[in-house]
Write a protein that holds these residues in place. Sequence first.
Motif, PDB file in Angstrom:
ATOM      1  N   ASP A 289       0.833  -1.207   0.000  1.00  0.00           N
ATOM      2  CA  ASP A 289       0.000   0.000   0.000  1.00  0.00           C
ATOM      3  C   ASP A 289       0.865   1.254   0.000  1.00  0.00           C
ATOM      4  N   LEU A 290       1.896   1.216   0.846  1.00  0.00           N
ATOM      5  CA  LEU A 290       2.784   2.374   0.965  1.00  0.00           C
ATOM      6  C   LEU A 290       3.535   2.604  -0.337  1.00  0.00           C
ATOM      7  N   ALA A 291       3.943   1.527  -1.009  1.00  0.00           N
ATOM      8  CA  ALA A 291       4.629   1.650  -2.296  1.00  0.00           C
ATOM      9  C   ALA A 291       3.716   2.325  -3.309  1.00  0.00           C
ATOM     10  N   LYS A 292       2.437   1.962  -3.297  1.00  0.00           N
ATOM     11  CA  LYS A 292       1.476   2.600  -4.207  1.00  0.00           C
ATOM     12  C   LYS A 292       1.293   4.073  -3.855  1.00  0.00           C
ATOM     13  N   ASP A 293       1.284   4.371  -2.565  1.00  0.00           N
ATOM     14  CA  ASP A 293       1.094   5.753  -2.121  1.00  0.00           C
ATOM     15  C   ASP A 293       2.186   6.681  -2.647  1.00  0.00           C
ATOM     16  N   ILE A 294       3.411   6.148  -2.796  1.00  0.00           N
ATOM     17  CA  ILE A 294       4.507   7.000  -3.290  1.00  0.00           C
ATOM     18  C   ILE A 294       4.698   6.849  -4.797  1.00  0.00           C
ATOM     19  N   GLY A 295       3.773   6.156  -5.449  1.00  0.00           N
ATOM     20  CA  GLY A 295       3.823   6.046  -6.899  1.00  0.00           C
ATOM     21  C   GLY A 295       4.793   5.020  -7.434  1.00  0.00           C
ATOM     22  N   GLN A 296       5.240   4.074  -6.585  1.00  0.00           N
ATOM     23  CA  GLN A 296       6.164   3.035  -7.022  1.00  0.00           C
ATOM     24  C   GLN A 296       5.663   1.679  -6.528  1.00  0.00           C
ATOM     25  N   PRO A 297       4.582   1.176  -7.162  1.00  0.00           N
ATOM     26  CA  PRO A 297       3.911  -0.035  -6.672  1.00  0.00           C
ATOM     27  C   PRO A 297       4.764  -1.292  -6.636  1.00  0.00           C
ATOM     28  N   SER A 298       5.862  -1.320  -7.397  1.00  0.00           N
ATOM     29  CA  SER A 298       6.709  -2.515  -7.411  1.00  0.00           C
ATOM     30  C   SER A 298       7.846  -2.449  -6.396  1.00  0.00           C
ATOM     31  N   ALA A 299       7.860  -1.410  -5.567  1.00  0.00           N
ATOM     32  CA  ALA A 299       8.998  -1.179  -4.660  1.00  0.00           C
ATOM     33  C   ALA A 299       8.678  -1.525  -3.215  1.00  0.00           C
ATOM     34  N   SER A 300       7.847  -2.537  -2.991  1.00  0.00           N
ATOM     35  CA  SER A 300       7.440  -2.847  -1.619  1.00  0.00           C
ATOM     36  C   SER A 300       8.611  -3.283  -0.749  1.00  0.00           C
ATOM     37  N   ARG A 301       9.578  -4.014  -1.317  1.00  0.00           N
ATOM     38  CA  ARG A 301      10.742  -4.428  -0.530  1.00  0.00           C
ATOM     39  C   ARG A 301      11.608  -3.232  -0.154  1.00  0.00           C
ATOM     40  N   ALA A 302      11.792  -2.319  -1.093  1.00  0.00           N
ATOM     41  CA  ALA A 302      12.569  -1.108  -0.799  1.00  0.00           C
ATOM     42  C   ALA A 302      11.855  -0.260   0.244  1.00  0.00           C
ATOM     43  N   VAL A 303      10.530  -0.254   0.187  1.00  0.00           N
ATOM     44  CA  VAL A 303       9.740   0.464   1.186  1.00  0.00           C
ATOM     45  C   VAL A 303       9.970  -0.150   2.572  1.00  0.00           C
ATOM     46  N   ALA A 304      10.029  -1.476   2.629  1.00  0.00           N
ATOM     47  CA  ALA A 304      10.271  -2.153   3.906  1.00  0.00           C
ATOM     48  C   ALA A 304      11.635  -1.779   4.473  1.00  0.00           C
ATOM     49  N   ARG A 305      12.647  -1.701   3.590  1.00  0.00           N
ATOM     50  CA  ARG A 305      13.994  -1.319   4.058  1.00  0.00           C
ATOM     51  C   ARG A 305      14.003   0.120   4.564  1.00  0.00           C
ATOM     52  N   ALA A 306      13.336   1.011   3.859  1.00  0.00           N
ATOM     53  CA  ALA A 306      13.262   2.415   4.290  1.00  0.00           C
ATOM     54  C   ALA A 306      12.530   2.523   5.621  1.00  0.00           C
ATOM     55  N   ASN A 307      11.494   1.709   5.783  1.00  0.00           N
ATOM     56  CA  ASN A 307      10.736   1.688   7.029  1.00  0.00           C
ATOM     57  C   ASN A 307      11.643   1.273   8.186  1.00  0.00           C
TER      58      ASN A 307
END
Length: 363
Positions: A289-307
């Motif tokens: 969901d967060l990846a979609k919110d920032i306009g990069q729906p395929s970046a969920s793993r990168a979102v997890a690392r940033a989190n």
Amino acid sequence: MLFDLPDDDILYRALIERDPSFDGFAFVGVKSTGIFCRLTCPARKPKRENSVFYSSVASAMEAGYRPCKRCCPLMLGGQKDPLIDNLLTALENSPDKRWSEDDVQAMKMDPSTVRRAFKRQFGITFLEMARLRRLGKGVDALTKGNQVIEAQLDANYESSSGFRAAITRQIGLKPSHAHRHLFLKAEWLDTPIGTMLAIADEQTLYLLEFVDRPALANEIDKLKKLTSSEIIFGRTAALELLNEELISYFSGKNQVFKTHLAEFGSLFTRKVWDALREIPTGELRSYSDLAKDIGQPSASRAVARANGANQISILIPCHRVIGADGSLTGYGGGLWRKRWLIEHERRIAMKSSKKEWGNESGK
């Protein structure tokens, strides 16, 4: 010194119970009086919010606390050593004096005996303690932008070269650069779910973590390198505001933090952190969901690392992110705290919603 102390819950309980097992290993600074004590001190016990714990006499003194006259924390085992007592009293009366072994001898004391006694009890000699007191004044003057010569005189150093060398050894940079050097302040903050460590300058918060977070030591080292700073205990305007906002947050009143935050992540990481702060109180998001919110729906793993790279708990609410299947995922402060925070914010949101509904129905 930040990681030698047990949990504050243990220390405060020991303080209330006057537990002698911590005697000489932990001390309490009382914010309301500016005095530090043994945990066994017979004086009236301070409130929890006024208690700051230190692992040594030196760290308490460096934070600006004066020794209690009732429990005499400077005296090993509670027994007054006349040699140490007399010298500490003399130092307290003349903190700006350039002490030497001649001064010690003039007081009819053997310098080598004094040296061993102070080293054994405090880990530093009497002359080193006296120099640190003077250097502290010099560092304070330099960081306020004073000229080197003014700071030198303020610290009562006759030799400019000696003062420059001493400052360089003490803080690791040239005196003329000290006003550009960052001295961050650290403070223990008590919360219903454990003690947190906050680090800030006057305007900006750099770190807010629970003290039992396994990665905390590495995070502090990283912060010091990123900011070219040293970290000492103390209060700043940013820490005062943060403390007020956290008290309001944990009491269920505050939902918006105004404390200014320092963010050192990449552009992508900062986008994730901004998205975290956009999640309304009481709501949750998955990494996808967060990846979609920032306009990069395929970046969920990168979102997890940033989190996971977030060093400012609660204010950057990484606890609001859960697994795609609704399960709680890793949280540096512990999953039990994540669950507590989610439930706490759910109740805040419900209370706010009922209040708004009541206002609408009353119109």
